[in-house]
Design an enzyme around this catalytic site. Structure first.
Site, PDB file in Angstrom:
ATOM      1  N   LYS A  41      -6.717 -69.006 -63.473  1.00 50.13           N
ATOM      2  CA  LYS A  41      -6.955 -69.927 -62.354  1.00 50.13           C
ATOM      3  C   LYS A  41      -8.246 -70.713 -62.580  1.00 50.13           C
ATOM      4  O   LYS A  41      -8.301 -71.919 -62.326  1.00 50.13           O
ATOM      5  CB  LYS A  41      -6.996 -69.147 -61.033  1.00 50.13           C
ATOM      6  CG  LYS A  41      -5.597 -68.731 -60.577  1.00 50.13           C
ATOM      7  CD  LYS A  41      -5.586 -67.615 -59.544  1.00 50.13           C
ATOM      8  CE  LYS A  41      -4.149 -67.162 -59.298  1.00 50.13           C
ATOM      9  NZ  LYS A  41      -4.053 -65.971 -58.461  1.00 50.13           N
TER      10      LYS A  41
ATOM     11  N   GLN B 223      -7.326 -62.627 -54.529  1.00 45.70           N
ATOM     12  CA  GLN B 223      -6.367 -62.110 -55.518  1.00 45.70           C
ATOM     13  C   GLN B 223      -5.768 -60.785 -55.051  1.00 45.70           C
ATOM     14  O   GLN B 223      -6.494 -59.863 -54.697  1.00 45.70           O
ATOM     15  CB  GLN B 223      -7.090 -61.932 -56.873  1.00 45.70           C
ATOM     16  CG  GLN B 223      -6.206 -61.475 -57.997  1.00 45.70           C
ATOM     17  CD  GLN B 223      -5.105 -62.468 -58.336  1.00 45.70           C
ATOM     18  OE1 GLN B 223      -5.338 -63.657 -58.456  1.00 45.70           O
ATOM     19  NE2 GLN B 223      -3.895 -61.979 -58.501  1.00 45.70           N
TER      20      GLN B 223
ATOM     21  N   ASP C  19      -2.883 -70.392 -51.214  1.00 48.27           N
ATOM     22  CA  ASP C  19      -1.799 -69.509 -51.669  1.00 48.27           C
ATOM     23  C   ASP C  19      -0.537 -69.679 -50.820  1.00 48.27           C
ATOM     24  O   ASP C  19       0.546 -69.287 -51.230  1.00 48.27           O
ATOM     25  CB  ASP C  19      -2.249 -68.038 -51.602  1.00 48.27           C
ATOM     26  CG  ASP C  19      -2.503 -67.458 -52.986  1.00 48.27           C
ATOM     27  OD1 ASP C  19      -1.967 -68.002 -53.967  1.00 48.27           O
ATOM     28  OD2 ASP C  19      -3.232 -66.453 -53.094  1.00 48.27           O
TER      29      ASP C  19
END
Length: 281
Positions: free
Chosen positions: A52, A96, A119
């Site tokens: 990322k 995460q 997300d």
């Protein structure tokens, strides 16, 4: 033999488009930054976080990294998210997953400002997707739609079966396919006559988390097969939920593992970071 859908090549195409958009925003005085929070040092999470960061660097947006120890409390994590919600220089916040067992994932996801939920996991983002309102879309399903469209695969009017009903892939995938005018069935471990159901699919999307579960007996001749799974086989080699060698001869197009859906997830995360500017306006 099936066409191999190359997720690496398509994700690079998207990232190059995003690079231009990021440069145009920068030229107009708008800087974009993604904050990535990782709790503990799960090896798979470390790889994802690194990718990322690399993606942000490639398209020219900032990334802030918060690597917290395993013993970080839920209160400490929520306090950090609260700070980042308030920061004007942070456009996107990504925590995460998975988190250590002592931290409740739902509480953490709900703590992220929906306007920074790149997300697409916040209940408000999911609700917006359900009723067709603007909002962030979960990255893996959004990436699959791009894989299909950019490979010239028609979705409208097709019979699509999504095998798997997770909140992160299965459910949002079905909603996105509906948005593209497909006829959608969600199948899962309790579906009766599962092979009969999946064999109806013009487009079969498999996200069950079981290595090589789907063989050619599940697949209609000429179908498009999208494999979301990331597993290890008996030889510790990476494989999907689809038995690629068995299925490839009967379908018209298929995604490999690795190199299919995986690279698209990060491309769509970066896309959400760029889109955050419009949502936050």
């Amino acid at each position: 033999m099936a066409t191999i859908i190359d997720g690496k090549a398509i994700s690079l195409q998207i990232k190059d488009e995003l690079k231009e958009r990021a440069a145009a925003l920068k030229a107009s005085g708008i800087e974009i930054a993604l904050a990535v929070i990782q709790v503990g040092d799960n090896p798979a999470s470390c790889v994802y976080v690194r990718n990322k960061k690399k993606g942000c660097e490639y398209i020219g947006i900032g990334s802030l990294s918060f690597e917290l120890p395993e013993e970080t409390t839920q209160e400490e994590l929520l306090a950090l998210i609260g700070e980042l919600n308030e920061r004007a220089d942070v456009n996107g916040i990504l925590v995460q997953l998975p988190l250590p067992a002592h931290i409740d994932e739902d509480t953490v996801i709900k703590a992220i400002d929906p306007k920074k939920d790149v997300d697409g996991f916040h209940p408000q983002s999911v609700g917006a997707l359900c009723i067709g309102q603007p909002g962030f879309v979960s990255c893996t399903p959004a990436g699959i739609i791009q894989l299909l469209k950019r490979s010239g695969i028609e979705i409208a009017g097709k019979e699509c079966v999504v095998l798997g009903r997770s909140n992160i892939v299965g459910k949002p995938m079905a909603l996105l396919l509906l948005r593209e005018n497909a006829t959608v069935t969600i199948a899962h471990s309790k579906t009766k006559n599962l092979k009969e159901v999946t064999k109806r699919a013009d487009i079969l999307i498999v996200a069950v988390g079981r290595p090589k579960m789907v063989t050619k007996d599940y697949v209609k001749e000429g179908a498009v097969v999208i494999d979301v799974g990331i597993n290890r086989d008996e030889n510790n080699k990476m494989c999907g939920d689809v038995d690629f060698d068995d299925v490839a001869p009967v379908c018209s197009a298929i995604t490999p593992v690795p190199g299919g859906v995986g690279p698209m997830t990060i491309a769509m995360l970066l896309n959400n970071c760029i889109e955050s500017v419009n949502l936050q306006r």
